[in-house]
Design an enzyme around this catalytic site. Structure first.
Site, PDB file in Angstrom:
ATOM      1  N   ASP A  78     -71.694  47.172  23.620  1.00  0.00           N
ATOM      2  CA  ASP A  78     -71.701  45.718  23.525  1.00  0.00           C
ATOM      3  C   ASP A  78     -70.848  45.148  24.649  1.00  0.00           C
ATOM      4  O   ASP A  78     -69.626  45.066  24.552  1.00  0.00           O
ATOM      5  CB  ASP A  78     -71.162  45.274  22.162  1.00  0.00           C
ATOM      6  CG  ASP A  78     -71.328  43.773  21.938  1.00  0.00           C
ATOM      7  OD1 ASP A  78     -71.513  43.046  22.929  1.00  0.00           O
ATOM      8  OD2 ASP A  78     -71.282  43.336  20.770  1.00  0.00           O
ATOM      9  N   HIS A 112     -65.535  39.441  24.778  1.00  0.00           N
ATOM     10  CA  HIS A 112     -64.564  40.414  24.295  1.00  0.00           C
ATOM     11  C   HIS A 112     -63.670  40.975  25.400  1.00  0.00           C
ATOM     12  O   HIS A 112     -62.857  41.870  25.131  1.00  0.00           O
ATOM     13  CB  HIS A 112     -65.304  41.560  23.594  1.00  0.00           C
ATOM     14  CG  HIS A 112     -66.267  41.081  22.550  1.00  0.00           C
ATOM     15  ND1 HIS A 112     -65.853  40.432  21.422  1.00  0.00           N
ATOM     16  CD2 HIS A 112     -67.629  41.146  22.489  1.00  0.00           C
ATOM     17  CE1 HIS A 112     -66.915  40.116  20.686  1.00  0.00           C
ATOM     18  NE2 HIS A 112     -67.995  40.525  21.323  1.00  0.00           N
TER      19      HIS A 112
END
Length: 309
Positions: free
Chosen positions: A189, A194
């Protein structure tokens, strides 16, 4: 209309071949916080190839590629802005223990489209099968702001339920690494939310946030280590709703409510004698609530249940 519910539900399953080995499993385990202390025998089950067991939540990243939320957006009939998309929940059902290495077919399709008025909810189900039969079934619940109003079925309530009123039977705290998200994103991902502070700021966050599925995996590991003696093969299913964000470096407080009379004896088991099939019996459930200690126990996972044998 950005979401064509009839087209979404009528689309044929998309099938892809996936493969993984011990390196993928070890990287995933490190990404959710395994390996501390590094020489602890309990942690070596997650990090050392000669002793390796696979935490079932590895299923969410097995084979690499985009996570289920992103794959949902490529389904015919879905044309939405990623900025309006939230990961609402995740469900996993195990048919057999996940092997350390494997090759399988993953067939994914949207099985539900709910109209919440001001939003839409899509449920992407992925069925994973290898040469010996079904391995696991995974469902990602995707919440899309601003895409409701077509007059479809409203579906179940999306409001998280409060945790049990009585004190938890077990409470564990897990300190996340400052670089936890950087490790976890190596399992597939790559969302810059993030990792990139500027991107996170544009999305409305003070700094990059941890992947929800990283918290999902870290929580399951905590339950397995606390209640199941580290025996990953006892997990039958696992579900949660994402109730809030987690920041790398924070401490997770995991509260567990275990029903009475749920000892291992008499519960269904995966057994080598039955070739991995379940033996007769009933599985038990543990209810779980997860919060961020440093933010006054702000909820991060709700409606969380682990079924085990």
């Amino acid at each position: 209309m950005p979401i064509d519910a009839a087209g979404v539900l009528g689309a044929a399953p998309r099938v892809r071949e996936i493969a993984w080995d011990h390196k993928d499993v070890q990287l995933y385990h490190l990404g959710i916080g395994a390996g501390r202390p590094a020489t602890d025998p309990g942690e070596l089950r997650y990090t050392l190839e000669s002793r390796l067991h696979v935490l079932p939540s590895f299923a969410t990243v097995a084979g690499g590629g985009a996570p289920g939320v992103i794959r949902t957006l490529s389904v015919p009939g879905v044309d939405v802005d990623l900025a309006h998309v939230l990961h609402g929940g995740q469900r996993l059902r195990l048919h057999r223990p996940v092997p350390v290495r494997g090759r399988a077919a993953a067939a994914a399709r949207v099985v539900a489209a709910y109209d919440k008025g001001t939003a839409a909810v899509l449920v992407l189900r992925t069925e994973v099968t290898d040469a010996d039969g079904p391995l696991w079934t995974d469902e990602a619940e995707v919440y899309v702001r601003g895409e409701g109003g077509w007059g479809g079925e409203r579906g179940p309530s999306g409001r998280p339920s409060p945790p049990p009123a009585e004190p938890a039977d077990h409470v564990a705290e897990r300190v996340l690494r400052e670089d936890q998200a950087l490790l976890y994103r190596l399992s597939g991902d790559w969302n810059p939310l993030h990792a990139d502070p500027e991107f996170a700021a544009r999305a409305g966050f003070e700094r990059p946030v941890l992947h929800g599925l990283c918290t999902y995996g870290a929580t399951l590991k905590t339950v397995v280590d606390t209640l199941l003696d580290g025996d990953v093969t006892r997990v039958r299913s696992y579900r949660t709703r994402f109730a809030g964000v987690v920041y790398p470096g924070e401490t997770l407080r995991v509260r567990m409510w275990r029903p009475a009379g749920t000892e291992r004896a008499g519960a269904e088991r995966y057994g080598a004698r039955s070739g991995g099939a379940r033996e007769a019996g009933e599985a038990a459930e543990v209810r779980v609530a997860v919060s961020a200690v440093e933010r006054d126990d702000a909820p991060v996972l709700a409606d969380t249940v682990v079924r085990y044998g």
